[in-house]
Design a protein around this motif. Structure first.
Motif, short mmCIF file in Angstrom:
data_model
loop_
_atom_site.label_atom_id
_atom_site.label_comp_id
_atom_site.label_asym_id
_atom_site.label_seq_id
_atom_site.Cartn_x
_atom_site.Cartn_y
_atom_site.Cartn_z
N MET A 79 65.41 -5.77 -7.02
CA MET A 79 64.20 -4.99 -6.81
C MET A 79 63.49 -5.55 -5.60
O MET A 79 63.61 -6.75 -5.32
N SER A 80 62.78 -4.72 -4.87
CA SER A 80 62.09 -5.19 -3.67
C SER A 80 60.66 -4.70 -3.65
O SER A 80 60.30 -3.73 -4.33
N LEU A 81 59.87 -5.37 -2.85
CA LEU A 81 58.49 -4.95 -2.60
C LEU A 81 58.25 -5.09 -1.10
O LEU A 81 58.17 -6.21 -0.59
N GLN A 82 58.17 -3.97 -0.42
CA GLN A 82 57.85 -3.96 1.00
C GLN A 82 56.35 -3.94 1.14
O GLN A 82 55.68 -3.02 0.64
N MET A 83 55.81 -4.94 1.80
CA MET A 83 54.36 -5.08 1.94
C MET A 83 53.99 -4.94 3.40
O MET A 83 54.36 -5.80 4.22
N ASN A 84 53.29 -3.90 3.73
CA ASN A 84 52.84 -3.65 5.09
C ASN A 84 51.33 -3.77 5.20
O ASN A 84 50.62 -3.75 4.19
N SER A 85 50.85 -3.91 6.41
CA SER A 85 49.40 -4.00 6.65
C SER A 85 48.76 -5.03 5.72
O SER A 85 47.74 -4.76 5.06
N LEU A 86 49.34 -6.19 5.68
CA LEU A 86 48.85 -7.22 4.77
C LEU A 86 47.42 -7.61 5.08
O LEU A 86 46.99 -7.63 6.24
N GLU A 87 46.70 -7.94 4.01
CA GLU A 87 45.30 -8.35 4.11
C GLU A 87 45.16 -9.73 3.47
O GLU A 87 45.95 -10.10 2.59
N PRO A 88 44.17 -10.51 3.88
CA PRO A 88 43.96 -11.82 3.25
C PRO A 88 43.83 -11.73 1.73
O PRO A 88 44.24 -12.65 1.02
N GLU A 89 43.31 -10.62 1.24
CA GLU A 89 43.15 -10.42 -0.21
C GLU A 89 44.50 -10.27 -0.92
O GLU A 89 44.55 -10.31 -2.16
N ASP A 90 45.57 -10.11 -0.18
CA ASP A 90 46.91 -10.02 -0.79
C ASP A 90 47.49 -11.40 -1.08
O ASP A 90 48.57 -11.51 -1.67
N THR A 91 46.81 -12.44 -0.67
CA THR A 91 47.29 -13.80 -0.90
C THR A 91 47.40 -14.10 -2.39
O THR A 91 46.51 -13.77 -3.17
N GLY A 92 48.52 -14.72 -2.77
CA GLY A 92 48.72 -15.11 -4.15
C GLY A 92 50.18 -15.39 -4.43
O GLY A 92 51.03 -15.28 -3.53
N VAL A 93 50.46 -15.74 -5.65
CA VAL A 93 51.83 -15.90 -6.10
C VAL A 93 52.28 -14.56 -6.68
O VAL A 93 51.61 -14.00 -7.55
N TYR A 94 53.40 -14.08 -6.18
CA TYR A 94 53.93 -12.78 -6.60
C TYR A 94 55.07 -13.00 -7.58
O TYR A 94 55.99 -13.78 -7.32
N TYR A 95 55.00 -12.29 -8.70
CA TYR A 95 55.98 -12.41 -9.76
C TYR A 95 56.69 -11.07 -9.98
O TYR A 95 56.04 -10.02 -10.00
N CYS A 96 57.98 -11.13 -10.17
CA CYS A 96 58.68 -9.94 -10.64
C CYS A 96 58.87 -10.07 -12.15
O CYS A 96 58.94 -11.18 -12.69
N ALA A 97 58.94 -8.94 -12.81
CA ALA A 97 59.03 -8.94 -14.26
C ALA A 97 59.88 -7.76 -14.73
O ALA A 97 59.89 -6.70 -14.11
N ARG A 98 60.56 -7.99 -15.86
CA ARG A 98 61.36 -6.92 -16.46
C ARG A 98 60.64 -6.38 -17.69
O ARG A 98 60.21 -7.16 -18.56
N GLY A 99 60.55 -5.10 -17.77
CA GLY A 99 59.89 -4.47 -18.90
C GLY A 99 60.68 -4.59 -20.20
O GLY A 99 61.83 -5.04 -20.20
#
Length: 124
Positions: A79-99
């Protein structure tokens, strides 16, 4: 046991792009909805995006709508997450999860397996 591994995090300037990936070791990857969450320092973990089993249905947090795109490749168990136009508020630890099933969901408690997370830092 399902294992999820995120990659692709790093440091980016505001306005730049990053692409996160999540690889699943579990079987039947295509039978489960997947999601991305993030957690900023001192804040609760929050929903970012979710995707259905086929990839045809996607849902986003309002804060990332129009900037982020979630996708999946069931043949590769990724799975992927394309992140464009990043903002400082996007800072953090990103987790993927399975439902827990095939339904895309927005709440963390509705996800059964989690990766270790990847750090994304956006500077202004």
């Amino acid at each position: 046991q399902v294992q999820l591994a995120e990659s692709g995090g790093g440091l980016a300037q505001a306005g730049a792009s990053l692409r996160l990936s999540c690889e699943s070791s579990g079987r039947d990857f295509s039978n489960y909805a997947m999601g991305w969450f993030r957690q900023a320092p001192g804040k609760e973990r929050e929903f970012v995006a979710t995707i259905s089993t086929t990839g045809l249905s996607t849902f986003y947090a309002d804060s990332v709508k129009g900037r982020f795109t979630i996708s999946r490749d069931n043949a590769k168990n990724t799975m992927s997450l394309q992140m464009n136009s990043l903002e400082p508020e996007d800072t953090g630890v990103y987790y993927c999860a399975r439902g827990r099933d095939y339904t895309p969901r927005r709440w963390a408690y509705e996800y059964e397996y989690w990766g270790q997370g990847t750090q994304v830092t956006v500077s202004s």
